[in-house]
Design a protein around this motif. Structure first.
Motif, PDB file in Angstrom:
ATOM      1  N   TYR A 266     -15.339 -49.825  -7.416  1.00 40.41           N
ATOM      2  CA  TYR A 266     -16.745 -49.597  -7.138  1.00 40.41           C
ATOM      3  C   TYR A 266     -17.571 -50.051  -8.340  1.00 40.41           C
ATOM      4  O   TYR A 266     -17.103 -50.022  -9.471  1.00 40.41           O
TER       5      TYR A 266
ATOM      6  N   GLN B 297     -21.339 -49.032 -10.115  1.00 40.13           N
ATOM      7  CA  GLN B 297     -22.386 -48.013 -10.087  1.00 40.13           C
ATOM      8  C   GLN B 297     -23.617 -48.557 -10.770  1.00 40.13           C
ATOM      9  O   GLN B 297     -23.582 -48.912 -11.948  1.00 40.13           O
TER      10      GLN B 297
ATOM     11  N   GLY C  32     -29.684 -45.633  -9.171  1.00 38.96           N
ATOM     12  CA  GLY C  32     -30.410 -45.486  -7.919  1.00 38.96           C
ATOM     13  C   GLY C  32     -29.696 -46.021  -6.695  1.00 38.96           C
ATOM     14  O   GLY C  32     -30.110 -45.762  -5.575  1.00 38.96           O
ATOM     15  N   LEU C  33     -28.617 -46.768  -6.903  1.00 42.38           N
ATOM     16  CA  LEU C  33     -27.891 -47.366  -5.776  1.00 42.38           C
ATOM     17  C   LEU C  33     -26.576 -46.653  -5.491  1.00 42.38           C
ATOM     18  O   LEU C  33     -25.870 -47.006  -4.551  1.00 42.38           O
ATOM     19  N   GLY C  34     -26.229 -45.697  -6.307  1.00 40.73           N
ATOM     20  CA  GLY C  34     -24.967 -45.004  -6.098  1.00 40.73           C
ATOM     21  C   GLY C  34     -23.788 -45.904  -6.369  1.00 40.73           C
ATOM     22  O   GLY C  34     -23.854 -46.810  -7.209  1.00 40.73           O
ATOM     23  N   LEU C  35     -22.715 -45.656  -5.662  1.00 34.99           N
ATOM     24  CA  LEU C  35     -21.511 -46.457  -5.810  1.00 34.99           C
ATOM     25  C   LEU C  35     -21.391 -47.404  -4.631  1.00 34.99           C
ATOM     26  O   LEU C  35     -21.529 -46.999  -3.480  1.00 34.99           O
TER      27      LEU C  35
ATOM     28  N   GLU D 284     -18.409 -53.836   0.277  1.00 35.59           N
ATOM     29  CA  GLU D 284     -19.811 -54.169   0.538  1.00 35.59           C
ATOM     30  C   GLU D 284     -20.304 -55.334  -0.302  1.00 35.59           C
ATOM     31  O   GLU D 284     -21.146 -56.126   0.145  1.00 35.59           O
TER      32      GLU D 284
ATOM     33  N   PHE E   1     -16.001 -48.578 -11.611  1.00 35.23           N
ATOM     34  CA  PHE E   1     -15.058 -47.489 -11.450  1.00 35.23           C
ATOM     35  C   PHE E   1     -13.913 -47.913 -10.547  1.00 35.23           C
ATOM     36  O   PHE E   1     -14.127 -48.446  -9.454  1.00 35.23           O
TER      37      PHE E   1
ATOM     38  N   PHE F 138     -10.979 -40.769  -9.447  1.00 37.71           N
ATOM     39  CA  PHE F 138     -11.664 -41.847 -10.161  1.00 37.71           C
ATOM     40  C   PHE F 138     -11.188 -41.966 -11.596  1.00 37.71           C
ATOM     41  O   PHE F 138     -10.826 -40.982 -12.242  1.00 37.71           O
TER      42      PHE F 138
END
Lengths: 116, 113
Positions: free
Chosen positions: A35, A37, A40-43, A59, A90, A107
């Motif tokens: 992922y 990070q 504001g966009l998260g993971l 994604e 991560f 994680f």
């Protein structure tokens, strides 16, 4: 302590250079994930692997590649880094990615990458 | 696709209760999770709830799920300074094309003494 080890912890990289982020787990989990990070966009999922020898796109896979030669290791490679790849990365794992039950992720501590 | 949304920031006084809210769009999500991220660390699972449950309590944590409104909340009782962290809501969906876990943007909780 069992878990996920990521390396390096932090790295500054010149644009155009290649870089591999390393991830190793000792829990014998089948599924592993990368992922990124961003504030504001998260993971957001980059790539995943449900079992050794297989990988899949998440994604935001463009500009990244992964391999899963064995159960424990899941390296993430940036072939030619660009500034938009500046982020905290991560690695995570779970017992299985196919479960119909709760899929709990473990994680790593993250790798902070800055591309200049 | 699935969207998971959270407010960005919550400030709370030590000893008070904190309530962190989350909304999701896909009603077929089967499990909903709360993860905690402390500074400089990865995410750690706090708790999760199956979609056929309305509530789950675990010590100081209470999760409420309103499936009709697609709303999930995490209540932390007697909030402590060690609860200062970023809290992520996540939704897990089983799909024929591949299961998917979607995270919200995270809520930064600041506990003031």
């Amino acid at each position: 302590t069992a878990g996920i080890t990521q390396a390096p912890t932090s790295q500054i990289l010149a644009a155009g250079r290649s870089m591999t982020l390393r991830c190793t787990q000792d829990m014998r989990h089948n599924a592993m994930y990368w992922y990124r990070q961003d504030l504001g966009l998260g993971l957001r999922l980059i790539h995943y692997s449900n079992t050794a020898g297989t990988t899949g796109k998440g994604e935001v896979p463009d500009g990244y590649s992964v391999s899963r030669a064995n159960t424990d290791d899941f390296p993430l490679t940036l072939a030619s880094a660009v500034p938009s790849q500046t982020s905290v990365y991560f690695c995570a794992s779970s017992e299985t990615g196919w479960t119909a039950g709760a899929n709990v992720l473990t994680f790593g501590a993250g790798s902070r990458l800055t591309v200049l | 696709g699935e969207d998971v949304e959270q407010s960005l920031f919550l400030s709370v006084r030590e000893g008070d209760s904190s309530v962190i809210n989350c909304t999701y769009t896909d009603s077929s999500s089967t499990y909903l999770y709360w993860y905690k991220q402390e500074p400089g660390a990865g995410l750690q699972l706090l708790t999760y709830i199956f979609s056929n449950m309305d509530m789950k309590q675990d010590q100081r944590l209470t999760v409420l799920l309103n499936k009709k409104d697609k709303h999930l909340s995490l209540r932390i009782a007697d909030t402590q300074t060690g609860d200062s962290a970023i809290y992520f809501c996540a939704a897990w969906k089983i799909k024929a094309a591949g299961n998917k876990l979607t995270f919200g943007g995270g809520t930064r909780v600041l506990v003031k003494p």
